[in-house]
Design a protein around this motif. Sequence first.
Motif, PDB file in Angstrom:
ATOM      1  N   GLN A 252      -2.668   0.329  -0.028  1.00 24.90           N
ATOM      2  CA  GLN A 252      -1.833   1.331   0.026  1.00 24.90           C
ATOM      3  C   GLN A 252      -1.138   1.290  -1.556  1.00 24.90           C
ATOM      4  N   GLN A 253      -0.354   0.483  -1.572  1.00 26.55           N
ATOM      5  CA  GLN A 253       0.554  -0.145  -2.817  1.00 26.55           C
ATOM      6  C   GLN A 253       0.222   0.445  -3.709  1.00 26.55           C
ATOM      7  N   ARG A 255      -2.846   2.274  -4.036  1.00 26.77           N
ATOM      8  CA  ARG A 255      -4.257   3.500  -3.852  1.00 26.77           C
ATOM      9  C   ARG A 255      -2.934   4.542  -4.581  1.00 26.77           C
ATOM     10  N   GLU A 256      -1.605   4.214  -3.802  1.00 33.77           N
ATOM     11  CA  GLU A 256      -0.287   5.013  -4.644  1.00 33.77           C
ATOM     12  C   GLU A 256       0.160   5.074  -5.794  1.00 33.77           C
ATOM     13  N   ALA A 259      -2.939   7.261  -7.736  1.00 30.19           N
ATOM     14  CA  ALA A 259      -2.423   8.830  -7.007  1.00 30.19           C
ATOM     15  C   ALA A 259      -1.939   9.209  -8.188  1.00 30.19           C
TER      16      ALA A 259
END
Length: 288
Positions: A252-253, A255-256, A259
């Motif tokens: 998730q880190q 992916r952020e 983004a």
Amino acid sequence: MRLPSWLSQHLAALRALLVLTVVTGLAYPLFLVAVGRLPGLDGKAGGSLVTVDGKRVGSSLIGQSFTDADGNADPRYFQSRPSAAGDGYDPTATSAGNLGPESVVDTLADNPGDASQSLLTQVCARSLAVGKLEGVDGSRPYCTTDGVGAVLAVFHRDGLTGPVTRVVSVNQTGTPFVATYGGVPVEPATIGQDYQALGGVVTPVRGDAPAHPVVPADAVTASASGLDPDISPAYAALQVPRIARERGLTAQQVRELIAGHTDDRALGFLGEPGVNVLELNLALDGNR
């Protein structure tokens, strides 16, 4: 005293030359240089160079390789798309590979300098390498399991029709990727032979690879300029597990971070979203 017409015409031409030289050769370039020095434009006019601790590390407009000391892909960094510009991302040699969809037959030679890969084999080899790096299935339609174009030269009794009399795997000098075709044993290629000139019909074989490969197209093809600094969000997403593992981050880190460095379509509808690889890798290092 009235000057001769030929002399007055030459003087008028000389005056026009001097005026245009001053306007287009001096005033206009100096004006553009001055505009390029305005706040907010100076960085772009200078090549959109990216600096870290006062050191230039690249340009946000030009792609680059992220490799280790041995020239292999560095697993700690996101990888860029391939480049056909010089030895890779060379702005003085910007170019494409100039190979089209019909480029499926390799040029085989004993001397590596005389050999050349077709576009199909380049794509197959890159897809296999990306699949190995990312731990995913790198297979693609019309590719062999060892990363070359799955292409046969099929000879028919009557030229283009009739029973198959001979079959050659044109991109392989070793064991062919299929044993038989049309009931005829498949031969390996012989270096220096032009099987098309001998009457063979070039026949790509699709194989059993998925219709939608796991490895995205931009991971295996170069851009027209060879300098593209961006990759697709799909290619960035493919690299998330490796980056998270190598960096000790959660998926998730990562992916952020992706983004935060993804640009939308120009004007909202032109082109496709892109992820700037240099800026993303600098963010991984904590410099952005």
